[in-house]
Enzyme design. Structure first.
Site, mmCIF file in Angstrom:
data_model
loop_
_atom_site.group_PDB
_atom_site.id
_atom_site.type_symbol
_atom_site.label_atom_id
_atom_site.label_comp_id
_atom_site.label_asym_id
_atom_site.label_seq_id
_atom_site.Cartn_x
_atom_site.Cartn_y
_atom_site.Cartn_z
ATOM 1 N N HIS A 128 0.868 -1.177 0.000
ATOM 2 C CA HIS A 128 0.000 0.000 0.000
ATOM 3 C C HIS A 128 0.908 1.231 0.000
ATOM 4 O O HIS A 128 2.002 1.197 0.564
ATOM 5 C CB HIS A 128 -0.835 -0.044 1.282
ATOM 6 C CG HIS A 128 -1.902 0.985 1.409
ATOM 7 N ND1 HIS A 128 -1.655 2.276 1.779
ATOM 8 C CD2 HIS A 128 -3.245 0.893 1.226
ATOM 9 C CE1 HIS A 128 -2.801 2.946 1.828
ATOM 10 N NE2 HIS A 128 -3.782 2.130 1.498
ATOM 11 N N ASP A 205 2.958 -4.713 7.793
ATOM 12 C CA ASP A 205 1.730 -3.943 7.691
ATOM 13 C C ASP A 205 0.576 -4.934 7.806
ATOM 14 O O ASP A 205 0.291 -5.683 6.874
ATOM 15 C CB ASP A 205 1.731 -3.218 6.336
ATOM 16 C CG ASP A 205 0.414 -2.506 6.064
ATOM 17 O OD1 ASP A 205 -0.531 -2.663 6.855
ATOM 18 O OD2 ASP A 205 0.352 -1.796 5.041
ATOM 19 N N GLN A 208 -4.590 -5.673 6.565
ATOM 20 C CA GLN A 208 -5.523 -6.620 5.946
ATOM 21 C C GLN A 208 -5.378 -8.018 6.535
ATOM 22 O O GLN A 208 -5.977 -8.968 6.029
ATOM 23 C CB GLN A 208 -5.300 -6.667 4.425
ATOM 24 C CG GLN A 208 -5.469 -5.341 3.732
ATOM 25 C CD GLN A 208 -6.903 -4.820 3.794
ATOM 26 O OE1 GLN A 208 -7.848 -5.584 4.034
ATOM 27 N NE2 GLN A 208 -7.072 -3.528 3.583
ATOM 28 N N LYS A 231 -10.557 -0.987 10.298
ATOM 29 C CA LYS A 231 -10.744 -2.188 9.469
ATOM 30 C C LYS A 231 -11.053 -3.400 10.338
ATOM 31 O O LYS A 231 -11.381 -4.473 9.838
ATOM 32 C CB LYS A 231 -9.495 -2.453 8.636
ATOM 33 C CG LYS A 231 -9.191 -1.306 7.664
ATOM 34 C CD LYS A 231 -7.994 -1.613 6.812
ATOM 35 C CE LYS A 231 -7.353 -0.372 6.242
ATOM 36 N NZ LYS A 231 -7.811 -0.052 4.891
ATOM 37 N N CYS A 369 -4.803 2.375 -3.662
ATOM 38 C CA CYS A 369 -3.561 2.903 -3.078
ATOM 39 C C CYS A 369 -2.422 1.899 -3.235
ATOM 40 O O CYS A 369 -1.570 1.774 -2.349
ATOM 41 C CB CYS A 369 -3.720 3.254 -1.602
ATOM 42 S SG CYS A 369 -4.904 4.546 -1.312
HETATM 43 C C1 LIG Z 1 -2.419 -2.861 3.484
HETATM 44 C C2 LIG Z 1 -2.770 -1.491 3.959
HETATM 45 N N1 LIG Z 1 -1.827 -0.723 4.522
HETATM 46 C C3 LIG Z 1 -2.109 0.505 4.988
HETATM 47 C C4 LIG Z 1 -3.363 1.041 4.899
HETATM 48 C C5 LIG Z 1 -3.591 2.421 5.419
HETATM 49 O O1 LIG Z 1 -4.424 2.406 6.527
HETATM 50 P P1 LIG Z 1 -4.948 3.747 7.189
HETATM 51 O O2 LIG Z 1 -5.444 4.595 6.072
HETATM 52 O O3 LIG Z 1 -6.028 3.282 8.091
HETATM 53 O O4 LIG Z 1 -3.801 4.354 7.922
HETATM 54 C C6 LIG Z 1 -4.388 0.271 4.338
HETATM 55 C C7 LIG Z 1 -5.762 0.777 4.240
HETATM 56 O O5 LIG Z 1 -6.234 1.386 3.318
HETATM 57 C C8 LIG Z 1 -4.081 -1.016 3.850
HETATM 58 O O6 LIG Z 1 -5.027 -1.777 3.291
#
Ligand SMILES: Cc1ncc(COP(=O)(O)O)c(C=O)c1O
Lengths: 411, 149
Positions: A128, A205, A208, A231, A369
């Site tokens: 991401h 990270d 998910q 999430k 993203c």
């Molecule tokens: C794999 C992953 N990393 C990071 C993020 C970023 O999360 P947040 O926007 O809640 O900080 C997301 C969510 O969109 C994600 O799916």
């Protein structure tokens, strides 16, 4: 709630989520955008209300009754998070705004203290943007170099390529546990072991992963782990950074302010102990407490049951989509979690999204993203259905019906 | 198909999106601009050939949804032969038609009529307007990429 007689109590679960009885364009909501953000059970919604009605004040500050109640509730949520991740100590659980802030904290604080010119940071194509950009920024500042592990045609993390990138120059390996764009589960146990053999530190990270599978940071031996509350059926604006105590101890603060200090004078300021060193300013108090309720909710159902249920849905949806013409599924790795990315030939995902929306079906369309993943498959965007613990086979059927309708319109 | 979906995905829109008019690079362009919708990754380039203040030719290259491609296709059909001022006025009227609370009346043969259905799809309005914005940027010199965000 408990799983009764081995059966998954889907009807009871759905009743716990008020929004699931909403209608969209006159149709029952079919919410398949859980990867972007999940809905909240009544217990979480009620907890937010209860905090403000009966137990709210600033935390770690006042000597008065309400401040004590709020502080206790917040620290209780920290212990629930510690249990969720099986962290060794509650000090290792840092409250942040979300996964994004957690990664930025590590990139900035750990990165600037530990990276120097020529050091290498390994990421993967699956990341991401929030696990790419913070590393690019710190690389720019320190002269470190970002290396990227490629993925196979089915979206698998290519372990052999990873091994080739690893060397004694590798200082940080930051990869996703589960890909948000494709659903690929990365073989993180091996990733971590191999990185440690080179003396590198690993950040996962877990955005998910945490909503779908049980995570044990000690068994993984991971150094940093981040996820977002929203999430995991909790509020937005609250996320978790787990870090090993020994690493966190050595890291400089990320932001300065109240709560993170021991004593401030203009000559010298000494910092608070962990975890408070990294928690400058007034946190999202009600959100943190409600995240505790969300954790209670998912652990009440149990990850064995959740993982099995979602796996079932993913398999069923994949089979049904695969049996249709002109459908391209992106990401067919043997190990996947809860995410199904696809395209309909000659139809842009945005048009698919609009038509599905008119049947009450919420999916994500776009690059998620994760533009490097899109580039890897040479597409601008995909349609992504992402499942949560409250989704049903009937909802998968509705999705398939919706896809048929798109095909009809564009036939 | 529900009625308002039919309003959006009219046959004429689908036709333009399947077989866009004026699609491709215009070698003799006198001005051009790029547009980008970062939310969905859609990109468009608009090429214009001016002869004095008259638009002699216009073409576009796009990677986008049916709405943005159809909009670009119809836009380039429409602006060819127009003066720059008339084309700018058409842009302004298009924006009014699809975003104003109180849109102007349409003539039956109005070339902009086909896209009016997008009014009821707030998340898609940017798809329809990006080609026009990009065209307008091309007229203004096209230095910066247009973005919907
Ligand atoms: C794999 C992953 N990393 C990071 C993020 C970023 O999360 P947040 O926007 O809640 O900080 C997301 C969510 O969109 C994600 O799916």
């Amino acid at each position: 709630m408990n799983v009764i007689n081995g059966g998954y109590p889907i009807d009871e679960i759905r009743k716990d989520f008020p929004i699931l009885s909403e209608q969209v364009h006159g149709k029952p909501l079919v919410y398949l955008d859980n990867g972007a953000s999940a809905h909240k059970p009544s217990t979480v919604i009620e907890q937010i209300k209860r905090t403000y009605e009966t137990g709210y004040a600033n935390v770690h500050r006042g000597v008065h009754h309400l401040s004590q109640i709020a502080t206790d509730a917040m620290e209780n949520a920290r212990r629930k998070t510690q249990d969720l991740l099986n962290a060794a100590d509650e000090k290792e659980i840092i409250f942040v705004r979300g996964a994004t802030e957690g990664i930025n904290l590590v990139a900035s604080s750990w990165g600037r203290a530990n990276l120097k010119e020529g050091d290498e940071i390994i990421l993967s194509v699956l990341e991401h943007h929030s696990n790419i950009v913070p590393w690019q920024i710190v690389a720019e500042q320190t002269g470190a170099i970002v290396k990227v592990v490629p993925i196979g045609d089915d979206g698998t993390f290519l372990m052999e390529d990873y091994k080739k990138l690893l060397s004694d120059r590798t200082k940080m390996v930051a990869v996703t546990h589960v890909s948000n764009a494709l659903g690929t589960v990365v073989p993180v146990t091996d990733v971590i072991r191999l990185a440690h053999e080179q003396g590198a530190v690993v950040l996962l990270d877990g955005c998910q992963a945490v909503p779908h599978i049980s995570v044990d940071v000690q068994a993984l031996d991971v150094d940093f782990y981040v996820f977002s509350g929203h999430k995991l059926y909790g509020p937005s604006g609250i996320g978790i950074l787990y870090g090993k105590e020994a690493l966190l101890e050595l890291m400089p603060p990320y932001q300065g302010g109240g709560e993170m200090i021991d004593r401030v004078t203009f000559e010298k300021t000494t910092y608070a102990e962990l975890p408070f060193k990294f928690e400058a300013g007034t946190p999202h108090i009600a959100g943190i407490i409600a995240l505790g309720s969300a954790i209670d909710y998912v652990t009440g159902i149990g990850f064995d049951a959740i993982t099995a249920h979602e796996h079932d849905l993913l398999e069923y949806a994949t089979e049904r989509l695969q049996s249709m013409n002109t459908i391209d599924i992106l990401g067919t790795a043997p190990e996947k979690a809860a995410i199904l990315s696809f395209n309909i030939e000659d139809v842009h995902p945005h048009d698919v999204g609009t038509i599905l929306d008119h049947s009450g079906i919420a999916v994500r369309t776009g690059h998620h993203c994760a533009q490097p993943v899109m580039d890897r498959f040479d597409v601008a965007a995909t349609v992504r259905a992402s499942f949560g613990l409250y989704n049903t086979h009937d909802e998968v059927d509705a999705l398939i019906e919706g896809v048929r309708k798109v095909q009809e319109i564009f036939a | 198909m529900s009625t308002d979906l039919r309003d959006l995905y009219q046959e004429i829109i689908l036709d333009h999106s399947r077989k866009p008019h004026n699609s491709g690079h215009l070698d003799e362009a006198t001005c051009e601009a790029q547009g980008n919708n970062p939310l969905c990754g859609d990109r468009i380039s608009v090429y214009v050939k001016l002869d004095g203040d008259r638009i002699q030719d216009a073409m576009f290259e796009a990677r986008g949804c049916a709405i943005s491609v159809a909009s670009a296709s119809m836009m380039t059909d429409m602006i060819k032969g127009m003066t720059v001022d008339d084309a700018k006025a058409a842009h302004a009227r298009f924006l009014e038609l699809i975003t104003d609370d109180d849109p102007p009346q349409l003539a039956d043969d109005d070339q902009l009529a086909a896209l009016i259905g997008v009014r009821d799809f707030p998340t898609r309005i940017k798809c329809a307007t990006l080609p026009w914005q990009t065209f307008s940027a091309a007229l203004d010199g096209g230095a910066d990429e247009v973005t919907t965000e």
